[in-house]
Motif scaffolding. Structure first.
Motif, PDB file in Angstrom:
ATOM      1  N   GLU A 111       0.848  -1.189   0.000  1.00  0.00           N
ATOM      2  CA  GLU A 111       0.000   0.000   0.000  1.00  0.00           C
ATOM      3  C   GLU A 111       0.884   1.239   0.000  1.00  0.00           C
ATOM      4  O   GLU A 111       1.910   1.268   0.671  1.00  0.00           O
ATOM      5  CB  GLU A 111      -0.917   0.043   1.235  1.00  0.00           C
ATOM      6  N   PHE A 113       0.643   5.556   0.406  1.00  0.00           N
ATOM      7  CA  PHE A 113      -0.152   6.720   0.804  1.00  0.00           C
ATOM      8  C   PHE A 113       0.653   7.958   0.438  1.00  0.00           C
ATOM      9  O   PHE A 113       1.389   8.506   1.256  1.00  0.00           O
ATOM     10  CB  PHE A 113      -0.485   6.657   2.299  1.00  0.00           C
ATOM     11  N   HIS A 123      -5.840   8.020   9.765  1.00  0.00           N
ATOM     12  CA  HIS A 123      -5.276   7.232   8.654  1.00  0.00           C
ATOM     13  C   HIS A 123      -3.972   6.563   9.076  1.00  0.00           C
ATOM     14  O   HIS A 123      -3.728   5.407   8.733  1.00  0.00           O
ATOM     15  CB  HIS A 123      -5.046   8.118   7.430  1.00  0.00           C
ATOM     16  N   GLU A 141      -7.726  -3.515   5.948  1.00  0.00           N
ATOM     17  CA  GLU A 141      -8.920  -2.673   5.836  1.00  0.00           C
ATOM     18  C   GLU A 141      -8.706  -1.674   4.701  1.00  0.00           C
ATOM     19  O   GLU A 141      -7.573  -1.322   4.383  1.00  0.00           O
ATOM     20  CB  GLU A 141      -9.122  -1.885   7.135  1.00  0.00           C
ATOM     21  N   LEU A 142      -9.777  -1.184   4.131  1.00  0.00           N
ATOM     22  CA  LEU A 142      -9.687  -0.130   3.124  1.00  0.00           C
ATOM     23  C   LEU A 142      -9.417   1.198   3.835  1.00  0.00           C
ATOM     24  O   LEU A 142     -10.120   1.561   4.779  1.00  0.00           O
ATOM     25  CB  LEU A 142     -10.983  -0.040   2.322  1.00  0.00           C
ATOM     26  N   ILE A 143      -8.391   1.914   3.395  1.00  0.00           N
ATOM     27  CA  ILE A 143      -8.054   3.222   3.959  1.00  0.00           C
ATOM     28  C   ILE A 143      -8.256   4.254   2.861  1.00  0.00           C
ATOM     29  O   ILE A 143      -7.613   4.186   1.818  1.00  0.00           O
ATOM     30  CB  ILE A 143      -6.603   3.275   4.464  1.00  0.00           C
ATOM     31  N   VAL A 144      -9.147   5.205   3.108  1.00  0.00           N
ATOM     32  CA  VAL A 144      -9.437   6.239   2.116  1.00  0.00           C
ATOM     33  C   VAL A 144      -9.177   7.600   2.747  1.00  0.00           C
ATOM     34  O   VAL A 144      -9.796   7.958   3.737  1.00  0.00           O
ATOM     35  CB  VAL A 144     -10.902   6.157   1.631  1.00  0.00           C
ATOM     36  N   ALA A 145      -8.237   8.334   2.154  1.00  0.00           N
ATOM     37  CA  ALA A 145      -7.979   9.703   2.608  1.00  0.00           C
ATOM     38  C   ALA A 145      -8.892  10.647   1.834  1.00  0.00           C
ATOM     39  O   ALA A 145      -8.982  10.548   0.610  1.00  0.00           O
ATOM     40  CB  ALA A 145      -6.517  10.065   2.380  1.00  0.00           C
ATOM     41  N   PRO A 146      -9.605  11.528   2.515  1.00  0.00           N
ATOM     42  CA  PRO A 146     -10.539  12.422   1.829  1.00  0.00           C
ATOM     43  C   PRO A 146      -9.821  13.505   1.025  1.00  0.00           C
ATOM     44  O   PRO A 146      -8.947  14.182   1.544  1.00  0.00           O
ATOM     45  CB  PRO A 146     -11.331  13.046   2.982  1.00  0.00           C
ATOM     46  N   TRP A 147     -10.165  13.611  -0.236  1.00  0.00           N
ATOM     47  CA  TRP A 147      -9.624  14.677  -1.073  1.00  0.00           C
ATOM     48  C   TRP A 147     -10.450  14.770  -2.340  1.00  0.00           C
ATOM     49  O   TRP A 147     -11.152  13.844  -2.715  1.00  0.00           O
ATOM     50  CB  TRP A 147      -8.154  14.462  -1.386  1.00  0.00           C
ATOM     51  N   SER A 148     -10.389  15.907  -2.973  1.00  0.00           N
ATOM     52  CA  SER A 148     -11.040  16.107  -4.257  1.00  0.00           C
ATOM     53  C   SER A 148     -10.014  16.685  -5.218  1.00  0.00           C
ATOM     54  O   SER A 148      -8.961  17.160  -4.798  1.00  0.00           O
ATOM     55  CB  SER A 148     -12.226  17.066  -4.119  1.00  0.00           C
TER      56      SER A 148
END
Length: 187
Positions: A111, A113, A123, A141-148
């Motif tokens: 993985e 990041f 995170h 586990e699925l780790i998703v960092a918030p961003w757009s």
């Protein structure tokens, strides 16, 4: 309040013998010249959360400083080769993090990041948990960092010069002939 961090050299790092351990492989300037990630998090808080995440899964950690390169792929891979489980978390001072496995090629990993400005303490704890889960043979586990995309462009413009500066500081601390050093951590 941000957690303080003191890292003291114990001595040259040796290969681990415990199957249920991971190495947290830190970069050359981590906690020496640099004390915050690109997102402004204290490196003490970050390291604490990675350790806590691993401990939640019943896995021990060792902290090892790698100073032969500033390249995260090699820091993480070198850490995995010293880990009893063959799993490591590599982390640069700017907050970019990788979970690595010893039998993968250095530029491969489990993985990555890479969006350090978007990674929060939750995170980092999840990264520690996932590394431990790999070590004991459980699904991560699925780790998703918030961003757009809009956020990414704004943050990139703001943090790119700082990231380049941090990389230069890391590079200056590196020596091709350095050996991995095991560290004692105090928060």
């Amino acid at each position: 309040m941000a957690r303080g961090l003191v890292l003291e050299n114990i001595g040259p790092a040796k290969p681990g013998i415990k199957n249920e351990e991971i190495v947290i492989a830190v970069s050359a300037a981590f906690g020496i010249d640099i004390f915050q990630t690109l997102s402004g998090l204290s490196l003490g808080d970050v390291l604490f959360e990675i350790i806590a995440g691993a401990e939640e899964q019943g896995v021990d950690t060792r902290i090892v400083r790698f100073s032969r390169t500033a390249d995260l792929a090699f820091i993480g891979h070198d850490g995995a080769k010293l880990s009893g489980s063959g799993i490591s978390v590599g982390i640069q001072s700017k907050g970019t993090t990788v979970i690595h496995q010893k039998d993968l090629y250095p530029l491969s990993n489990l993985e990555l990041f890479s969006m350090a400005p978007f990674i929060g303490l939750e995170h980092y704890r999840a990264i520690g948990r996932n590394a431990a889960r790999y070590a004991i043979g459980l699904e991560p586990e699925l780790i998703v960092a918030p961003w757009s995309k809009l956020d990414a462009h704004t943050v990139k413009a703001r943090t790119l010069p700082l990231a380049a500066l941090i990389h230069q500081i890391e590079e200056r601390r590196c020596s091709k002939n350095s050996i991995p050093m095991e560290l004692d951590v105090k928060f």
